[in-house]
Design an enzyme around this catalytic site. Structure first.
Site, mmCIF file in Angstrom:
data_model
loop_
_atom_site.group_PDB
_atom_site.id
_atom_site.type_symbol
_atom_site.label_atom_id
_atom_site.label_comp_id
_atom_site.label_asym_id
_atom_site.label_seq_id
_atom_site.Cartn_x
_atom_site.Cartn_y
_atom_site.Cartn_z
ATOM 1 N N HIS A 1 28.604 26.677 21.981
ATOM 2 C CA HIS A 1 27.326 26.186 21.459
ATOM 3 C C HIS A 1 27.161 24.749 21.967
ATOM 4 O O HIS A 1 28.158 24.048 22.174
ATOM 5 C CB HIS A 1 27.414 26.207 19.931
ATOM 6 C CG HIS A 1 26.160 25.875 19.201
ATOM 7 N ND1 HIS A 1 25.743 24.583 19.008
ATOM 8 C CD2 HIS A 1 25.238 26.659 18.606
ATOM 9 C CE1 HIS A 1 24.614 24.597 18.315
ATOM 10 N NE2 HIS A 1 24.284 25.846 18.053
ATOM 11 N N ASP B 1 36.021 25.783 16.840
ATOM 12 C CA ASP B 1 34.699 25.845 16.216
ATOM 13 C C ASP B 1 34.594 27.209 15.519
ATOM 14 O O ASP B 1 34.423 28.242 16.166
ATOM 15 C CB ASP B 1 33.638 25.679 17.308
ATOM 16 C CG ASP B 1 32.229 25.950 16.798
ATOM 17 O OD1 ASP B 1 32.082 26.355 15.636
ATOM 18 O OD2 ASP B 1 31.285 25.764 17.588
ATOM 19 N N GLN C 1 31.094 30.643 13.485
ATOM 20 C CA GLN C 1 30.721 32.066 13.421
ATOM 21 C C GLN C 1 31.874 32.961 12.993
ATOM 22 O O GLN C 1 31.765 34.183 13.093
ATOM 23 C CB GLN C 1 30.213 32.526 14.805
ATOM 24 C CG GLN C 1 28.993 31.805 15.295
ATOM 25 C CD GLN C 1 27.725 32.164 14.500
ATOM 26 O OE1 GLN C 1 27.686 33.161 13.773
ATOM 27 N NE2 GLN C 1 26.685 31.352 14.632
ATOM 28 N N LYS D 1 26.303 28.910 7.101
ATOM 29 C CA LYS D 1 26.562 30.210 7.739
ATOM 30 C C LYS D 1 27.560 31.018 6.916
ATOM 31 O O LYS D 1 27.979 32.097 7.303
ATOM 32 C CB LYS D 1 27.095 29.991 9.155
ATOM 33 C CG LYS D 1 26.075 29.374 10.107
ATOM 34 C CD LYS D 1 26.668 29.175 11.476
ATOM 35 C CE LYS D 1 25.895 28.191 12.319
ATOM 36 N NZ LYS D 1 24.654 28.730 12.875
ATOM 37 N N CYS E 1 21.056 27.894 21.684
ATOM 38 C CA CYS E 1 21.830 26.660 21.904
ATOM 39 C C CYS E 1 23.054 26.912 22.775
ATOM 40 O O CYS E 1 24.110 26.300 22.591
ATOM 41 C CB CYS E 1 22.240 25.995 20.588
ATOM 42 S SG CYS E 1 20.868 25.525 19.568
HETATM 43 N N1 7TS Z 1 28.965 26.237 16.803
HETATM 44 C C1 7TS Z 1 28.580 27.516 16.740
HETATM 45 C C2 7TS Z 1 29.475 28.581 17.315
HETATM 46 C C3 7TS Z 1 27.355 27.845 16.142
HETATM 47 O O1 7TS Z 1 26.986 29.113 16.074
HETATM 48 C C4 7TS Z 1 26.542 26.813 15.634
HETATM 49 C C5 7TS Z 1 25.176 27.090 15.061
HETATM 50 C C6 7TS Z 1 27.018 25.504 15.680
HETATM 51 C C7 7TS Z 1 28.222 25.253 16.286
HETATM 52 C C8 7TS Z 1 26.262 24.353 15.073
HETATM 53 O O2 7TS Z 1 26.243 24.512 13.698
HETATM 54 P P1 7TS Z 1 25.392 23.512 12.763
HETATM 55 O O3 7TS Z 1 25.452 24.151 11.422
HETATM 56 O O4 7TS Z 1 26.049 22.199 12.828
HETATM 57 O O5 7TS Z 1 24.012 23.501 13.349
HETATM 58 N N2 7TS Z 1 24.574 28.237 15.585
HETATM 59 C C9 7TS Z 1 23.280 28.612 15.466
HETATM 60 C C10 7TS Z 1 22.785 29.787 15.996
HETATM 61 O O6 7TS Z 1 23.443 30.617 16.606
HETATM 62 N N3 7TS Z 1 21.472 29.877 15.715
HETATM 63 O O7 7TS Z 1 21.121 28.778 15.020
HETATM 64 C C11 7TS Z 1 22.234 27.981 14.857
#
Ligand code: 7TS
Length: 413
Positions: free
Chosen positions: A130, A207, A210, A233, A371
Site C-alpha cells: 500500500h 503491515d 489486512q 479494518k 492505493c
Molecule cells: N496498509 C494496507 C495493507 C492497507 O490495506 C491500508 C488501507 C493501509 C496500509 C493504510 O491504512 P490506514 O488505516 O492508515 O489508511 N487500505 C485501504 C484500502 O484497501 N482501501 O481503502 C484503504
C-alpha cells in the site's frame, strides 16, 4: 481464547448481522450489500455502545488526574491496550503504542529510523505494498541517503521469494512488507521473510492492516520487530491504530512527536522522556477510539478470528466459482494463499462504470488503484473493481452481486 475450540465453531451469519445496524438499510432502493470491507469494516453495536457509553458516562482526560472520572477513563484506555496485547500475543503492554492508524504507525517507525541509518544502508519493501508502506520509506531514504529495494511479484500477484533472498545483505537494515495485500489478497510468507531478514540483523516491520481481521496473528511466534494495523479494518473506530514494537527496538527509536504525556521532566535547558509506551503518545490521545478498539477486539475474540477467516474463505471460493461462470471476468491476484479479496475487471467495461452500476443496485465495492499504483502499473491497468468480504456477508449477497454484474455488463456493452 483457546484456538482449538474456536476452530470448530461456525459463524452464525444471520445472528452476527443483527449486531451491525448499518447493514439493515436500503441503498438506492435495494438492501445494502457491503463488499468494501478491505477499505473499512462496519461496526457492531458493541463497539458503538462502548464509545457512546464512554462519552456519556466516563469521559475525562487520561493519565493526568486524581479524580475518579480521569482514573476510570485511564483504566478503560489501558485495559484496551491490554486487550490488544493479548490479541497479538505481545509480551508486554508497553510494547503496544496507540497511533492514528496503520499509516501513523509506519510513519512513526520510519521517522525513528532517521537516526539509525546512514547513506548506503538499504530498506527492502515489496511490489505489493500500500502507498503507506512505500512513501514513508522513500521519505526516510531522502532524509538519510539510504536506498530502497523492492521485492518483485509474478503474474499471480505473489512475491518472487528467490529475488528477496538476492536483495538481502548486511546493508539491509529494515524490511517492511504487508502480511496480506489489500489490492490482491495475497497472503505473504512473512514467517520466512522475517527469519531470513534476521539472519542479516535487519529489523522487520509487518503491515497487518489486512490480516488481523482474518486470522490469528502471534507477534511472538512470528518474531516480528514491528507489527502495525488500523482499528477501522477490525470492526473498530477510525482514527486509531496500533504499533506493536519489540521493547528493544522501541527503546532505540527517538520519540516521534513532542508534547504532553511523553515527557518525564521539562526545563528550558533539557527535557527527559517518559517510559514506553508514553514516549510515543504525545498529547491527549483518541481515548474513545482506544476504548472502541478494545471493544472490537473483544467482539472478534468472541467470534474467534479463525472462524471468521474460515467463513470468509468459503465466501471467497463461492464467489470466484460463480464469477468464473460469467466467462467475462479477468481476475487480478490469483495467489494460492489468499484472503477474501477479489480484484477483477469485466471485459470491455471500465471499472468505474461497473462500480457505479453496482452501487445503483445497492452493492458497495471499491474501484480504482486501491492505493497500490505499482501493482496496477505492473498489470498495465488503471485500476480494478474490488470485492472484499467479511464474516457478516452471505452467499445470497454474492448471488445478487453476480446478477448485478451480468446486468452491468449488458448495459455497458
Ligand atoms: N496498509 C494496507 C495493507 C492497507 O490495506 C491500508 C488501507 C493501509 C496500509 C493504510 O491504512 P490506514 O488505516 O492508515 O489508511 N487500505 C485501504 C484500502 O484497501 N482501501 O481503502 C484503504
Amino acid at each position: 481464547m483457546d484456538l482449538a475450540i474456536q476452530a470448530n465453531q461456525k459463524i452464525d451469519v444471520q445472528k452476527v448481522r443483527e449486531d451491525f445496524p448499518v447493514l439493515h438499510q436500503k441503498v438506492n432502493g435495494s438492501p445494502l450489500v457491503y463488499f468494501d470491507n478491505a477499505a473499512s469494516t462496519q461496526k457492531p453495536k458493541q463497539v458503538i455502545e462502548a464509545i457512546s457509553n464512554y462519552y456519556k458516562y466516563e469521559h475525562s482526560n487520561i493519565h493526568r488526574g486524581v479524580h475518579t472520572l480521569s482514573l476510570k477513563a485511564t483504566e478503560k484506555y489501558e485495559n484496551a491496550r491490554g486487550k490488544v496485547q493479548a490479541f497479538l500475543n505481545a509480551p508486554k503492554p508497553e510494547e503496544i503504542i496507540f497511533t492514528k492508524g496503520t499509516t501513523g504507525s509506519i510513519n512513526l517507525v520510519a521517522n525513528g529510523f532517521t537516526t539509525l541509518l546512514k547513506p548506503g544502508d538499504e530498506i527492502i519493501i515489496s511490489y505489493l505494498e500500500h502507498h503507506s508502506n512505500i512513501v514513508p520509506w522513500q521519505m526516510l531514504c531522502e532524509r538519510t541517503g539510504a536506498i530502497l529495494k523492492v521485492i518483485p511479484m509474478n503474474e499471480a500477484g505473489e512475491l518472487i521469494y528467490a529475488e528477496y533472498e538476492k536483495l538481502l545483505s548486511r546493508k539491509t537494515k529494515l524490511v517492511a512488507v504487508n502480511h496480506v495485500s489489500n489490492a490482491l489478497g495475497t497472503i505473504n510468507p512473512i514467517q520466512q521473510i522475517i527469519n531470513q531478514a534476521h539472519q542479516y540483523g535487519a529489523a522487520v516491520l509487518i503491515d497487518g492492516a489486512q490480516s488481523v481481521s482474518h486470522f490469528k496473528v502471534d507477534v511472538q511466534a512470528l518474531n516480528a520487530d514491528f507489527y502495525v494495523f488500523s482499528a477501522h479494518k477490525l470492526y473498530g473506530p477510525t482514527g486509531v491504530g496500533i504499533l506493536f514494537g519489540k521493547e528493544e527496538w522501541l527503546n532505540k527509536l527517538p520519540p516521534y512527536q513532542g508534547g504532553g504525556d511523553m515527557i518525564k521532566t521539562v526545563t528550558f535547558e533539557k527535557t527527559t522522556y517518559n517510559e514506553l509506551p508514553h514516549k510515543f503518545e504525545a498529547g491527549t490521545p483518541n481515548i474513545a477510539g482506544g476504548i472502541g478498539l478494545g471493544a472490537a477486539v473483544d467482539y472478534i475474540e468472541t467470534l474467534g478470528v479463525n472462524n471468521v477467516g474460515a467463513w470468509e474463505d468459503e465466501l471467497l471460493h463461492y464467489a470466484v466459482d460463480k464469477m468464473k461462470t460469467l466467462g467475462t471476468v479477468r481476475f487480478y491476484g490469483t495467489a494460492k494463499n489468499k484472503a477474501a479479496v477479489i480484484s477483477f475487471l469485466l471485459d470491455g467495461c471500465h471499472p468505474y462504470d461497473v462500480g457505479a452500476l453496482l452501487d445503483q443496485q445497492g452493492i458497495a465495492v471499491r474501484t480504482g488503484h486501491h492505493c497500490t499504483q505499482p501493482i496496477m502499473d505492473w498489470y498495465k491497468i488503471p485500476g480494478t473493481l474490488r470485492a472484499s468480504f467479511s464474516f457478516y456477508n452471505t452467499k445470497e449477497e454474492i448471488d445478487k452481486f453476480i446478477i448485478a454484474l451480468e446486468r452491468a455488463q449488458k448495459m455497458l456493452l
